[in-house]
Design a protein around this motif. Structure first.
Motif, PDB file in Angstrom:
ATOM      1  N   SER A 338      -9.832   8.405  -0.549  1.00 54.32           N
ATOM      2  CA  SER A 338      -9.844   8.891   0.578  1.00 54.32           C
ATOM      3  C   SER A 338     -10.623   7.764   1.751  1.00 54.32           C
ATOM      4  CB  SER A 338     -10.635  10.076   0.949  1.00 54.32           C
ATOM      5  OG  SER A 338     -10.979  10.363   2.259  1.00 54.32           O
ATOM      6  N   THR A 349      -2.911  10.212   3.748  1.00 48.96           N
ATOM      7  CA  THR A 349      -3.526  10.248   2.550  1.00 48.96           C
ATOM      8  C   THR A 349      -4.956  10.458   2.429  1.00 48.96           C
ATOM      9  OG1 THR A 349      -1.634   8.642   1.837  1.00 48.96           O
ATOM     10  CG2 THR A 349      -3.408   8.446   0.352  1.00 48.96           C
ATOM     11  N   TYR A 351      -7.007  11.997   4.379  1.00 42.73           N
ATOM     12  CA  TYR A 351      -7.247  13.307   4.346  1.00 42.73           C
ATOM     13  C   TYR A 351      -6.839  14.303   3.075  1.00 42.73           C
ATOM     14  CZ  TYR A 351      -6.773  18.504   5.835  1.00 42.73           C
ATOM     15  OH  TYR A 351      -7.070  19.746   5.971  1.00 42.73           O
ATOM     16  N   ASN A 352      -5.622  13.846   2.669  1.00 43.67           N
ATOM     17  CA  ASN A 352      -5.235  14.776   1.438  1.00 43.67           C
ATOM     18  C   ASN A 352      -6.133  14.475   0.255  1.00 43.67           C
ATOM     19  OD1 ASN A 352      -3.076  16.163   2.287  1.00 43.67           O
ATOM     20  ND2 ASN A 352      -1.605  14.425   2.147  1.00 43.67           N
ATOM     21  N   LYS A 355      -9.453  16.125   0.600  1.00 44.92           N
ATOM     22  CA  LYS A 355      -9.242  17.610   0.438  1.00 44.92           C
ATOM     23  C   LYS A 355      -9.273  17.799  -1.096  1.00 44.92           C
ATOM     24  CE  LYS A 355      -5.748  21.365   1.269  1.00 44.92           C
ATOM     25  NZ  LYS A 355      -4.673  21.676   1.725  1.00 44.92           N
ATOM     26  N   GLU A 356      -8.454  16.934  -1.911  1.00 40.41           N
ATOM     27  CA  GLU A 356      -8.702  17.193  -3.300  1.00 40.41           C
ATOM     28  C   GLU A 356      -9.835  16.863  -3.879  1.00 40.41           C
ATOM     29  OE1 GLU A 356      -5.761  14.353  -4.477  1.00 40.41           O
ATOM     30  OE2 GLU A 356      -3.828  15.252  -4.447  1.00 40.41           O
TER      31      GLU A 356
END
Length: 633
Positions: A338, A349, A351-352, A355-356
């Motif tokens: 991140s 990418t 943000y995702n 989030k993961e």
């Protein structure tokens, strides 16, 4: 973060390496076939037990564990048949080693203890006595039980000295070094590691030279003494290549060398040694090592601005961690991905990945919550069982009590006791449930604050205006301070109070790192009573400290070669007195007294008023803020 994770892994791996070196040192130059051939000449069960045991030890060191088990069990059978406790000790040690080589560490520890038991029954300390102690110490070290590991490591040193086993003395020093490293006693750890190397060189033992050198280099690396670590690493690499080829040990030495050069800013050398480690690791089935190596690559790529290469390494690390169910490493790789994606400008990418990372953290936390609930349920079932037993006892007493007022009163008292106990159990269960829910609430609040902080961090990269970007980052730091409070709350049994000394220490460490200071270039002095503080008082106080310390790091130490920061929090009768002092250039008193000022100053004044406190300022060879507030129990 990456360095601490790597250090913890290396400590656990070291215990495994020590036990493997025991095997190597006692089977050097021999093979299982040599001992099997000798069986034809054996005339007693005792001789057969010895040869089967040696054959098992050889196959264990060569990782032929299936064949090794067959030889070890035959050694056990022959040892029992002979009735000789020394031969049985040898057989038990052989089986312990085979189990260890097959990663069956519980069974390995069990037979190591049986080895010690058989020697004690024989009334002697044979050659495998110290090696068995080493295996048990390594088992507890790998389990994180430092107290037990320390006890067995000292026992090994004592016995090895008694029987004058120099190889085992060296191994015991290495084990003690690893245990003190786990206990974060770096001075003692380095002391024992140096003693292991001295003993190693004195006796000319080359079989475990590389692991001793690598361990000592790793400790200097932990202490931030990267230049001191490098000579030991180069020696370790030499021994791992030329003298005692050990692929996994060589991979570790290359990886640590890469980290040292990266910390020293020599990124070409760092990438060279990390590349060496990568070439070696392809021949080793070690997914954890692979993931950590890729993350070290990414850290080095980030330092030289090669964000795309770093993203590629972290993406591969995530895939391996997911495939091998390495949950904690997956979470760490997602967090680092991140950050690098944000630096590259790929906010989608970033943000995702963030989030993961948060979802994985929540998953790990959820497992802990489920474990707690299961423990509470087990406790509740146990209480129900106790209640049934108590009720049966009451019924039995009723059968023996005759008619009359005394019997009736006894029954009434017992009934009342049971009702009171049931009511108490119900209240306790409800209280435990409420505490669990409050901890979960604080955990969720902390996670939400962390997400907001991360989003502000990502947003600050996109803001072109430096003043606006600075304001966003300052807001992020304030949110981090509040997040730290909630993190303290959900990790404690007491959900309404925090240990203010531990909190302030963590807060200052976070701000010190954020503004580029470390222990070598600033002196931090904390003198704080170990007091529990109500959270309603701790939150505004923490934000005041955050603003004062941030102000010192930002403005106080311009052209100051020996910066110092002192924070004192003392209880005096019915008041608390907080003092934050620096040796910087001093604030402008007229600007401070001006009613119109920065948002940070207004924030301080607001929280001082909320705490019903009084804030004074003295400028004399630096700045000293003193806040006095009423003490709230």
């Amino acid at each position: 973060m990456l360095h601490k994770t790597t250090k913890a892994y290396m400590t656990r791996h070291l215990s495994a390496t020590i036990a493997l070196l025991v095997l190597a040192s006692i089977t050097y130059g021999q093979s299982a076939g040599d001992y099997i051939e000798k069986l034809a000449q054996c005339t007693t069960a005792a001789d057969s037990a010895d040869n089967y045991a040696w054959a098992a030890i050889c196959t264990a060191s060569e990782y032929e564990t299936k064949i090794g088990l067959q030889y070890a069990y035959k050694a056990i059978a022959m040892g029992r048949k002979s009735g000789n406790h020394t031969k049985q000790a040898t057989a038990c040690f052989a089986l312990s080693n085979v189990f260890f080589a097959n990663d069956q560490h519980d069974s390995s520890k069990l037979y190591a203890l049986k080895t010690i038991e058989q020697y004690d029954l024989a009334g002697k300390k044979g050659v495998y006595y110290t090696y068995a102690l080493n295996i048990v110490a390594g088992y507890y070290l790998a389990k994180g039980d430092a107290k037990s590991a320390l006890r067995y490591a000292h026992r090994q040193l004592e016995v090895a000295t008694e029987v004058k086993d120099t190889v085992s003395i060296s191994n015991s020093y290495t084990m003690l070094s690893a245990v003190y490293d786990m206990l974060n006693n770096l001075d003692e750890s380095i002391h024992y590691s140096k003693k292991a190397l001295e003993m190693n060189e004195l006796t000319g033992n080359i079989l475990n030279r590389a692991v001793v050198l690598t361990n000592l280099a790793m400790l200097y690396n932990t202490a931030g003494k990267y230049r001191e670590a490098l000579p030991y690493l180069h020696q370790a690499i030499y021994y791992s290549i030329e003298v005692d080829p050990t692929p996994r040990q060589l991979t570790n030495a290359y990886t640590i060398a890469g980290e040292c050069y990266s910390k020293l800013g020599n990124f070409d050398s760092a990438l060279y040694y990390l590349g060496k480690a990568e070439n070696m690791i392809e021949n080793i089935e070690a997914p954890q090592d692979r993931v950590k190596l890729l993350m070290m690559y990414a850290s080095t790529f980030e330092a030289v601005g090669r964000y795309k290469d770093g993203i590629k390494s972290l993406t591969e690390a995530k895939e391996i961690a997911r495939a091998k169910t390495l949950t904690k490493l997956y979470s760490l790789a997602s967090r680092n991905l991140s950050k690098l994606s944000a630096l590259e400008g790929d906010y989608f990418t970033a943000y995702n990945a963030l989030k993961e990372h948060k979802e994985t953290e929540d998953s790990l936390s959820g497992k802990e919550v489920q474990k707690t609930i299961a423990e509470l349920k087990e406790q509740y079932e146990s209480e129900k069982k106790d209640e049934r037993i108590a009720h049966e006892k009451v019924n039995n007493k009723r059968l023996t009590i005759g008619l009359g007022i005394v019997a009736l009163l006894a029954v009434l008292v017992l009934v009342q006791y049971i009702r009171q106990r049931a009511a108490t159990a119900t209240i306790k269960k409800q209280s435990d449930k409420l505490t669990l829910l409050m901890k979960e609430l604080h955990h969720r609040v902390k996670n939400n604050l962390q997400i907001i902080s991360s989003l502000l961090s990502l947003q600050s990269f996109r803001i072109k205006d430096s003043a606006a970007s600075k304001a966003v980052r300052e807001g992020q730091q304030r949110i981090e301070a509040m997040s730290l409070i909630h993190q303290r709350l959900y990790t404690r049994d007491n959900i309404t109070e925090i240990n203010i000394r531990e909190f302030i220490s963590d807060l200052v460490d976070s701000l010190q790192s954020a503004y580029g200071y470390d222990a070598d270039n600033i002196a931090i002095n904390l003198d704080i009573d170990n007091e529990l503080m109500n959270v309603d008082q701790a939150i505004p106080l923490s934000l005041i400290i955050n603003e004062l310390v941030t102000n010192a790091f930002k403005y106080a130490y311009v052209d100051n070669n020996s910066p110092e920061l002192s924070i004192t929090l003392k209880r005096k009768a019915d008041q608390l007195e907080l003092e934050v002092a620096d040796n910087g250039k001093g604030v402008n008193i007229d600007e401070w007294k001006d009613k119109e000022g920065s948002f940070g100053k207004e924030l301080i004044q607001t929280f001082v008023k909320q705490l019903n406190g009084y804030l004074s300022l003295i400028v004399d060879g630096g700045t000293r803020f003193t806040l006095t507030i009423p003490y709230t129990a």
